[in-house]
Motif scaffolding. Structure first.
Motif, PDB file in Angstrom:
ATOM      1  N   TYR A  36      70.616 -24.637  49.020  1.00  0.00           N
ATOM      2  CA  TYR A  36      70.368 -24.901  50.383  1.00  0.00           C
ATOM      3  C   TYR A  36      69.648 -25.820  50.552  1.00  0.00           C
ATOM      4  N   VAL A  37      69.516 -25.917  52.316  1.00  0.00           N
ATOM      5  CA  VAL A  37      69.215 -27.021  53.120  1.00  0.00           C
ATOM      6  C   VAL A  37      67.634 -27.252  52.679  1.00  0.00           C
ATOM      7  N   ASP A  38      67.033 -25.663  53.061  1.00  0.00           N
ATOM      8  CA  ASP A  38      65.367 -25.745  52.059  1.00  0.00           C
ATOM      9  C   ASP A  38      64.783 -25.688  50.612  1.00  0.00           C
ATOM     10  N   TRP A  94      73.351 -22.479  57.204  1.00  0.00           N
ATOM     11  CA  TRP A  94      73.668 -21.843  56.071  1.00  0.00           C
ATOM     12  C   TRP A  94      71.927 -21.599  56.137  1.00  0.00           C
ATOM     13  N   HIS A  95      72.260 -20.323  55.309  1.00  0.00           N
ATOM     14  CA  HIS A  95      71.077 -19.700  54.966  1.00  0.00           C
ATOM     15  C   HIS A  95      70.594 -18.555  54.154  1.00  0.00           C
ATOM     16  N   ASN A  96      69.852 -18.435  53.180  1.00  0.00           N
ATOM     17  CA  ASN A  96      70.273 -17.824  51.945  1.00  0.00           C
ATOM     18  C   ASN A  96      69.950 -16.325  52.309  1.00  0.00           C
ATOM     19  N   GLU A  97      70.681 -15.754  52.749  1.00  0.00           N
ATOM     20  CA  GLU A  97      70.640 -14.148  53.052  1.00  0.00           C
ATOM     21  C   GLU A  97      69.580 -13.457  52.428  1.00  0.00           C
ATOM     22  N   TYR A  98      70.472 -13.293  51.144  1.00  0.00           N
ATOM     23  CA  TYR A  98      70.073 -12.559  49.980  1.00  0.00           C
ATOM     24  C   TYR A  98      68.215 -12.164  49.778  1.00  0.00           C
ATOM     25  N   ARG A  99      68.007 -13.523  49.903  1.00  0.00           N
ATOM     26  CA  ARG A  99      66.148 -14.585  50.025  1.00  0.00           C
ATOM     27  C   ARG A  99      65.982 -13.329  51.045  1.00  0.00           C
ATOM     28  N   ALA A 100      66.453 -13.307  51.988  1.00  0.00           N
ATOM     29  CA  ALA A 100      64.969 -13.405  52.492  1.00  0.00           C
ATOM     30  C   ALA A 100      65.450 -10.887  53.376  1.00  0.00           C
ATOM     31  N   ALA A 106      63.804 -34.370  44.240  1.00  0.00           N
ATOM     32  CA  ALA A 106      64.160 -33.760  45.928  1.00  0.00           C
ATOM     33  C   ALA A 106      64.697 -32.551  45.917  1.00  0.00           C
ATOM     34  N   VAL A 107      63.969 -31.835  44.506  1.00  0.00           N
ATOM     35  CA  VAL A 107      64.077 -30.330  45.188  1.00  0.00           C
ATOM     36  C   VAL A 107      62.827 -29.555  45.252  1.00  0.00           C
ATOM     37  N   GLN A 108      62.647 -28.459  45.716  1.00  0.00           N
ATOM     38  CA  GLN A 108      62.022 -27.636  46.303  1.00  0.00           C
ATOM     39  C   GLN A 108      62.245 -26.116  45.744  1.00  0.00           C
ATOM     40  N   ASP A 109      62.367 -25.670  44.600  1.00  0.00           N
ATOM     41  CA  ASP A 109      62.074 -24.123  44.309  1.00  0.00           C
ATOM     42  C   ASP A 109      61.233 -23.225  45.417  1.00  0.00           C
ATOM     43  N   GLN A 110      62.817 -22.576  45.674  1.00  0.00           N
ATOM     44  CA  GLN A 110      62.036 -21.352  47.012  1.00  0.00           C
ATOM     45  C   GLN A 110      62.618 -20.251  46.465  1.00  0.00           C
ATOM     46  N   ALA A 111      62.902 -19.831  45.044  1.00  0.00           N
ATOM     47  CA  ALA A 111      63.219 -19.125  44.557  1.00  0.00           C
ATOM     48  C   ALA A 111      61.982 -17.115  44.805  1.00  0.00           C
ATOM     49  N   VAL A 112      62.936 -16.395  44.861  1.00  0.00           N
ATOM     50  CA  VAL A 112      61.803 -15.024  44.873  1.00  0.00           C
ATOM     51  C   VAL A 112      61.457 -15.158  43.523  1.00  0.00           C
ATOM     52  N   HIS A 113      60.052 -14.967  43.290  1.00  0.00           N
ATOM     53  CA  HIS A 113      59.670 -14.831  41.723  1.00  0.00           C
ATOM     54  C   HIS A 113      59.592 -13.461  41.612  1.00  0.00           C
ATOM     55  N   PHE A 114      59.444 -13.362  39.711  1.00  0.00           N
ATOM     56  CA  PHE A 114      59.537 -11.414  39.473  1.00  0.00           C
ATOM     57  C   PHE A 114      58.639 -11.886  37.807  1.00  0.00           C
TER      58      PHE A 114
END
Lengths: 300, 268
Positions: free
Chosen positions: A164-166, B210-216, B25-33
């Motif tokens: 994803y872009v973010d 495109w957005h990560n809707e599941y994450r939201a 170049a990557v940054q983690d955006q995952a929801v962490h449990f």
């Protein structure tokens, strides 16, 4: 069925049932963990309070809110967050495959047609191959949403997970300096160096795993002395490796059943991969086959 | 805040050397449990244990064994592994430059930005401009922190160089070319319809759409639950496979064109 995921690709009103399989495997240099005497080791979850090893079914997932409160999320709640997305990959947009920068590609999976897929699978594969396009969509697997580009490769559909872009930093966020106008003579000199190294194709030998080769050579030499040799039988039960090779065999089985015609070829490839995954005596022969085949498929 | 470079090296092309800094170049955006023990929600730890008796084995006593064949593996001592580590010389060797499509997408692994090193600004942007004019990617090899890497050097529209590490030949699985049997081969007419349908929803690659809707939704779900709300659980329902292909394609096309005629018609 040992696929990672089963669901439906849709474009327009057409739906194609598919199964998802691994398209990449762990590196060969991955080693087994043992203790000094060669006893096999494993990673286990440990409860420090009850002082015991926990099984998977004794674990729950908890989210720590900003205020420090822990909220437990059950498997059903995870599944409930986006139920429609856990079954369908809706291709809402097609793009020229060349439009997607290398940066975005994360991880590939094969999509094999379900027996009920009929002509629709080949229809999508052939249409995308002919037009040089990829279908973009997203879906949920194992409690994560994945953005994917569905691409066609020799009649087979592949789901390329995209970032994803973010999830990608921008040059500004990294803090790269503003581009400076370079000296034209320097540009020409470097362009000449690029031309001098220009080739039409990738050399698969350049993509070989030199670390694995070095390790193998050393390990084989050491084994001759008899020192440090342990029985593999005790080490078996490396779940990941076993699962990956089982998947390759399954994929070929699926293709045989749902596509008929390419059965012969598919079988040979399955055998080669199964052998290549097994660190067996057949290794040398199997690796050779893989390397030869890779030559045809480095490109797209 | 600017990111910190993870490594410094020089791109080596023939006689030229271009000093660069490397940034993830990557940054983690995952929801962490946190993983918790279900009994009383104690956070769990990971331990390396002997598989036969479950006893913990300390880091110093852990060894790695390289599998030789079905029967045997060889334990490699830490000093032996260290001795096998490749020499590091900070050189990123450019081996060849190939057309972008000479490398399938399944090879791309992890992306990095390359930025100019203070002393090499001019060379860096000269190389970026030279590469931008070629429509090629460079295949590179280097040793970073005692590990070997293979990567693809490319330049973005923004004028910055990027290096994407590549998977190794043995990792990327191959499939045979697929020629479906007759019953599963679409007709020319069907392919033509499909092309029209694909054309009608073709556009530029616009990742920002495109957005990560599941994450939201997961964040929302957690918030609601934290406030004590009772959640309604919904399960997924599988779709039917398409049977009449040509008819479905025509219906899809009319729908894509917004034709009223297709609306309400039962297909698929």
């Amino acid at each position: 069925m040992r696929s990672f995921w089963s669901g439906t690709i849709t474009f327009g009103l057409v739906s194609i049932p598919v199964d998802l399989f691994a398209a990449v495997v762990p590196r060969q240099k991955s080693m087994k963990l043992v203790d000094e005497e060669g006893h096999p080791l494993g990673r286990r979850y440990w409860c420090p309070k009850h002082e015991k090893v926990l099984d998977d079914d004794e674990l729950v997932r908890g989210y720590e809110t900003d205020s420090g409160k822990v909220v437990v999320v059950t498997d059903e709640e995870f599944a409930s967050a986006a139920p429609e997305k856990s079954r369908d990959i809706e291709l809402r947009r097609f793009v020229a495959l060349d439009d997607i920068p290398p940066f975005y590609f994360d991880r590939p999976y094969f999509l094999a047609p379900d027996e009920r897929a009929g002509k629709a699978y080949a229809l999508l594969a052939q249409t995308m191959a002919k037009t040089g396009k990829a279908g973009i969509g997203s879906f949920v697997m194992r409690d994560h949403e994945y953005l994917v580009a569905i691409v066609s490769d020799q009649g087979m559909l592949r789901a390329e997970v995209l970032r994803y872009v973010d999830e990608l930093r921008t040059p500004e966020a990294v803090g790269l300096p503003k581009p400076a106008k370079p000296d034209a003579a320097r540009v020409r000199a470097l362009a000449r160096e690029i031309d001098a190294l220009a080739e039409a194709k990738v050399d698969p030998a350049e993509l070989a795993d030199l670390e694995a080769e070095t390790l193998r050579a050393f390990a084989e030499k050491k084994a001759k002395s008899g020192e440090g040799v342990v029985s593999m039988a005790e080490l078996e039960g490396d779940e990941d490796d076993a699962a990956a090779s089982a998947q390759v065999i399954d994929l070929m089985q699926v293709l045989r059943e749902s596509l008929g015609a390419s059965a012969g070829k598919a079988k040979r490839a399955a055998d080669a991969h199964a052998a290549a995954k097994k660190p067996a005596a057949k290794k040398a022969a199997a690796t050779k086959t893989t390397a030869k085949k890779t030559r045809h498929t480095v490109g797209r | 805040m600017a990111a910190r470079a993870i490594w410094k090296g020089q791109l080596v092309l023939g006689k030229h050397e271009v000093p660069v800094k490397m940034y993830s170049a990557v940054q983690d955006q995952a929801v962490h449990f946190h993983l918790l023990h279900d009994k009383d929600l104690t956070p769990v730890e990971q331990r390396i244990v002997r598989k036969d008796n479950g006893r913990e084995v300390a880091k110093e006593a852990q060894r790695k064994a390289f599998p030789l064949d079905d029967q045997r593996a060889v334990i490699l001592a830490p000093e032996e592994l260290e001795q096998l580590e490749p020499e590091s010389d900070r050189a990123i060797h450019l081996l060849r430059f190939v057309p972008r499509d000479a490398l399938g997408d399944q090879w791309f692994d992890r992306p990095y930005y390359l930025g100019p090193d203070e002393k090499g600004d001019a060379d860096y942007f000269a190389l970026a401009e030279a590469l931008a004019g070629k429509d090629r990617i460079g295949i590179a090899r280097w040793v970073m922190r005692d590990k070997r890497y293979v990567g693809a050097l490319a330049v973005g529209d923004d004028g910055y160089l990027r290096m994407t590490t590549l998977r190794r030949a043995e990792q990327v699985l191959d499939v045979p070319a697929i020629r479906p049997d007759k019953a599963r081969t679409p007709s020319d007419a069907e392919i033509k319809l499909a092309e029209q349908l694909v054309d009608s929803i073709t556009g530029p690659f616009a990742p920002e759409e495109w957005h990560n809707e599941y994450r939201a939704r997961l964040h929302k779900l957690i918030e609601a639950k934290a406030k004590g709300a009772k959640l309604k659980l919904v399960a997924a329902r599988p779709k039917e496979a398409t049977t009449d292909l040509a008819e479905t394609l025509r219906a899809s096309l009319s729908q894509a064109k917004g034709s009223a005629q297709a609306k309400g018609k039962k297909v698929a």
